[in-house]
Enzyme design. Structure first.
Site, mmCIF file in Angstrom:
data_model
loop_
_atom_site.group_PDB
_atom_site.id
_atom_site.type_symbol
_atom_site.label_atom_id
_atom_site.label_comp_id
_atom_site.label_asym_id
_atom_site.label_seq_id
_atom_site.Cartn_x
_atom_site.Cartn_y
_atom_site.Cartn_z
ATOM 1 C CG HIS A 331 -66.169 52.887 64.877
ATOM 2 N ND1 HIS A 331 -66.898 54.035 65.032
ATOM 3 C CD2 HIS A 331 -65.063 53.034 65.659
ATOM 4 C CE1 HIS A 331 -66.252 54.854 65.843
ATOM 5 N NE2 HIS A 331 -65.141 54.270 66.234
ATOM 6 C CG ASP A 390 -58.716 49.246 67.092
ATOM 7 O OD1 ASP A 390 -57.828 50.004 67.510
ATOM 8 O OD2 ASP A 390 -59.895 49.313 67.470
#
Length: 454
Positions: A331, A390
């Site tokens: 991320h 995700d």
């Protein structure tokens, strides 16, 4: 040669001219200190605005100016999202509507305020008269995000006061869109089923007393049925995707477009277009596609050595899509942990028991544990990475039986809350059109008259 072939060949020729003309020497970006993607070399975003809506915390800057990683936190209006989720569970409530209230108005609602606001949202879920027939059924789309964007723009025509920029009117428009996004997505999916998949179409009416997550499950299922746990975990996913700071691409988009003083529908449609992008909102579908591949090639899902060996192949560009990416890992801000992934994983464990998917859930947790170390070993990154939200959201949606073409629309159903807050913030506090600089690196040339061109 037929006309279509001629047109195709002509476009190919023009495309080659475009590609040959546009490359820019990468060294020029460094020479002119360009922050590509509005990021510094260490991945931090360039500061372009101020916000009081949300914060994404994954590190702090020490006295030497270096980034120091810390466990991730997601903050909505000053409140840790973990506390919001915990309180909703404690009171056996759906929490997304409370998050919408908090993001829009900057304070936690009392029970009576929440009840009144939730009732108001519920009363707006039905689309305007003839909207479904004229704007959805008569022009179905193979992609639901495009259908949502079209529905947003079409809403302008059904608004009695679409150009009014008063905050009260913009708030009214935003609340209507927040309420109706789940209906737009569900009906767009039903039209897609009918006209593109050749399947039956089921158009159910939303019920005003139901939460956003309950209504979405009701509208997308043939029999309108769902369990409490199914609605709770979808509600959690909506909470976790409702806002993620002003710097993510779609929230930045709504700031930029709103700063031009355009209408609400144009600004929101632009944000939808951003979220549709494969580098932004479509990541969980890539995770599911990767997991399909892993499940096909790892015979024993309980064998960590076999899982590890195959992840090494993916990381070495020898398997799956050969990009070297293990999707759902890493991320831009979170390094040690993504709090959204942790919360969703813990709730996914409950749903896996209900759905008899515990073996598959264990496969996910094994990959979560192994993948960051494998990528660190293979690529020697300066920073450790963590599993992101995700990775688990697609798994949750698959257990809920939600079709893959609705994964990114679900993201939009949640994020419209944050977008709305950012639009209002830009109108109230921004008040200056975004105008960053681009340096022209093309040489000035002497004009060539038509008769002398070769």
């Amino acid at each position: 040669m037929n006309e279509n072939s001629q047109n195709s060949n002509f476009i190919d020729k023009l495309s080659k001219l475009t590609v040959d003309n546009d490359p820019i020497d990468p060294a020029l970006y460094e020479k002119f200190n360009v922050k590509r993607g509005l990021r510094y070399a260490d991945g931090r975003g360039v500061l372009v605005g101020l916000t009081k809506i949300g914060d994404v915390v994954g590190y702090y800057i020490d006295e030497s100016g270096s980034k120091v990683a810390i466990p991730g936190k997601l903050i909505y209006r000053g409140y840790n999202v973990e506390d919001i989720v915990e309180d909703a569970e404690l009171h056996h409530q759906f929490g997304f509507e409370q998050c919408v209230y908090l993001l829009l108005f900057g304070q936690l609602p009392t029970q009576s305020q929440l009840d009144e606001f939730s009732s108001f949202l519920g009363s707006l879920r039905s689309l305007p008269e003839y909207f479904t027939e004229d704007m959805i059924m008569k022009a179905p789309s193979s992609d639901i995000m495009n259908k949502i964007a079209r529905g947003v723009l079409a809403s302008y025509s059904y608004d009695p006061d679409p150009e009014n920029r008063d905050v009260a009117n913009i708030l009214r428009q935003c609340i209507e869109l927040i309420s109706r996004f789940s209906t737009l997505a569900a009906y767009g999916y039903q039209a897609k089923r009918r006209y593109y998949d050749g399947k039956s179409m089921y158009i159910h009416n939303p019920l005003p007393e139901l939460s956003t997550s309950e209504n979405f499950l009701r509208l997308t299922r043939n029999d309108k049925s769902y369990t409490r746990l199914e609605a709770e975990i979808l509600d959690l996913a909506l909470i976790l995707h409702a806002e993620h700071g002003g710097g993510n691409n779609s929230s930045l988009t709504i700031h930029v477009v709103s700063s031009a003083d355009t209408d609400t529908y144009s600004a929101v449609a632009a944000a939808v277009g951003s979220l549709k992008g494969r580098r932004h909102g479509g990541a969980n579908i890539r995770v599911i596609e990767m997991m399909d591949n892993i499940k096909e090639n790892v015979r024993d899902w309980s064998n960590e050595k076999e899982i590890e060996d195959y992840l090494y192949k993916i990381g070495k560009k020898e398997a799956f899509d050969r990009t070297g990416l293990i999707y759902g890992q890493g991320h831009a801000v979170y390094t040690i942990s993504d709090p959204r992934a942790i919360l969703l994983r813990n709730k996914a464990a409950e749903l896996a028991k209900e759905k008899d998917c515990e073996e598959e859930f264990n496969l996910y947790t094994s990959i979560e544990r192994l993948a960051p170390e494998i990528l660190y070993e293979l690529h020697g990154q300066k920073k450790r990475i963590c599993t992101n939200v995700d990775f688990y959201s697609g798994f949750v949606y698959s257990m809920l039986g939600i079709p893959r073409e609705l994964y990114t629309p679900l993201f939009a159903i949640a994020r419209i809350a944050g977008w709305s807050a950012h639009r209002i913030e830009e109108i109230v506090a921004g008040k200056r059109i975004y105008r960053p600089a681009y340096k022209n690196v093309a040489e000035e040339r002497e004009y060539v008259p038509m008769e002398k061109r070769k």
